[in-house]
Scaffold this motif. Sequence first.
Motif, PDB file in Angstrom:
ATOM      1  N   GLU A 134       0.826  -1.209   0.000  1.00 62.79           N
ATOM      2  CA  GLU A 134       0.000   0.000   0.000  1.00 62.79           C
ATOM      3  C   GLU A 134       0.862   1.262   0.000  1.00 62.79           C
ATOM      4  O   GLU A 134       0.525   2.264  -0.638  1.00 62.79           O
ATOM      5  CB  GLU A 134      -0.932   0.006   1.213  1.00 62.79           C
ATOM      6  CG  GLU A 134      -1.940  -1.129   1.241  1.00 62.79           C
ATOM      7  CD  GLU A 134      -1.438  -2.368   1.985  1.00 62.79           C
ATOM      8  OE1 GLU A 134      -2.283  -3.166   2.431  1.00 62.79           O
ATOM      9  OE2 GLU A 134      -0.193  -2.525   2.140  1.00 62.79           O
ATOM     10  N   ARG A 178      -2.858   2.216  10.022  1.00 63.88           N
ATOM     11  CA  ARG A 178      -3.576   2.888   8.939  1.00 63.88           C
ATOM     12  C   ARG A 178      -4.189   4.204   9.417  1.00 63.88           C
ATOM     13  O   ARG A 178      -4.628   4.327  10.557  1.00 63.88           O
ATOM     14  CB  ARG A 178      -4.697   1.990   8.394  1.00 63.88           C
ATOM     15  CG  ARG A 178      -4.214   0.723   7.711  1.00 63.88           C
ATOM     16  CD  ARG A 178      -5.382  -0.192   7.355  1.00 63.88           C
ATOM     17  NE  ARG A 178      -4.983  -1.309   6.512  1.00 63.88           N
ATOM     18  CZ  ARG A 178      -4.452  -2.437   6.963  1.00 63.88           C
ATOM     19  NH1 ARG A 178      -4.258  -2.586   8.271  1.00 63.88           N
ATOM     20  NH2 ARG A 178      -4.117  -3.409   6.136  1.00 63.88           N
ATOM     21  N   ASP A 179      -4.232   5.173   8.478  1.00 63.17           N
ATOM     22  CA  ASP A 179      -5.020   6.405   8.637  1.00 63.17           C
ATOM     23  C   ASP A 179      -4.668   7.152   9.912  1.00 63.17           C
ATOM     24  O   ASP A 179      -5.511   7.382  10.787  1.00 63.17           O
ATOM     25  CB  ASP A 179      -6.519   6.087   8.607  1.00 63.17           C
ATOM     26  CG  ASP A 179      -6.954   5.535   7.255  1.00 63.17           C
ATOM     27  OD1 ASP A 179      -6.366   5.955   6.239  1.00 63.17           O
ATOM     28  OD2 ASP A 179      -7.864   4.694   7.222  1.00 63.17           O
ATOM     29  N   HIS A 184      -0.745   5.122   5.493  1.00 57.79           N
ATOM     30  CA  HIS A 184      -0.185   3.863   5.978  1.00 57.79           C
ATOM     31  C   HIS A 184       1.145   4.165   6.653  1.00 57.79           C
ATOM     32  O   HIS A 184       1.922   4.990   6.168  1.00 57.79           O
ATOM     33  CB  HIS A 184       0.036   2.869   4.821  1.00 57.79           C
ATOM     34  CG  HIS A 184      -1.210   2.557   4.070  1.00 57.79           C
ATOM     35  ND1 HIS A 184      -2.102   1.601   4.479  1.00 57.79           N
ATOM     36  CD2 HIS A 184      -1.724   3.114   2.932  1.00 57.79           C
ATOM     37  CE1 HIS A 184      -3.121   1.563   3.627  1.00 57.79           C
ATOM     38  NE2 HIS A 184      -2.917   2.472   2.690  1.00 57.79           N
TER      39      HIS A 184
END
Length: 295
Positions: A134, A178-179, A184
Amino acid sequence: METPMISRRNLLKGTALTLGAASLLRTALTPSAALAQSGDMPPGTVHRFSKGGVGFHTYVSPAMTVNVTSHIVEFDDQLLLVDATFMPPTAQEVSALIASTGKPVGQAIISHEHPDHWGGAPMIDGVTFNTLPEIREGLRAEAEGGQFGIPTNVLDGGDIAPGMTEMSGVPVEFRHYRDNEAPHMLVTVLPEQQVAIVQDLVYNGIFFAPGVNRTNWITTLEEMRDDPAFETLLVGHGLPTTRGELDTAIAYIKVLDDAMTNAATPDDAIAQIKAAYPGYSGDFLLSLIAEYWSR
């Protein structure tokens, strides 16, 4: 600790650089061995310590690049490298630090998508950086649409699988968050040494970037605060610190979120944050608030 001497597309949506570095960027995208000594950019510093038979070397870039870091974990026979810094001169200093150990890089990783952590990767010869898939895709989009060249030694790298592994017999854990500050974040934990390389989840004495989800960012740090796996934090901007900095970061992000939610203008939000944290540096990061402003 030892301290030897050794842009812009939407303001990069969270990249950390000063206005001086942004100007330097226009002429510094090719290697220049003399640049760091020319007066255009002062040298960075290196901060070292050892825990549990493992050495840790943190390179902190000069203030004009908002003290962005690269970390080298030194095992008996190899190195783990985390991030490449932003500018050619700082990446060259990271390369010199690697060479000074006399050991090969067994694993190199990029912690997240923001160019201040991967822009210098092409300057670090002979090293291929791995990361989460990602992160690589976000980095690819940033590189192809930005001003930084294509870091082939990152885009051609392998995938990191979150979970436990070993380097030279030492347990190493890779975690995917995440976030938070970025979409990431790849965090590296050495549980036996109780060291976590948290990168831009925590800044130390530097104004924070606005982040992509401050509520979740706070929740993540609160969970980390209760995690017994580490006592020492290696951060993305500033000096190594202790787990107590998690409380400081949580408080800061709450102030940041309140200012961005309730201030009348970006300038008002910036003034509130400066008033709350008068000793912090890295004013360029505060200018990013205008780019995240939604009202």
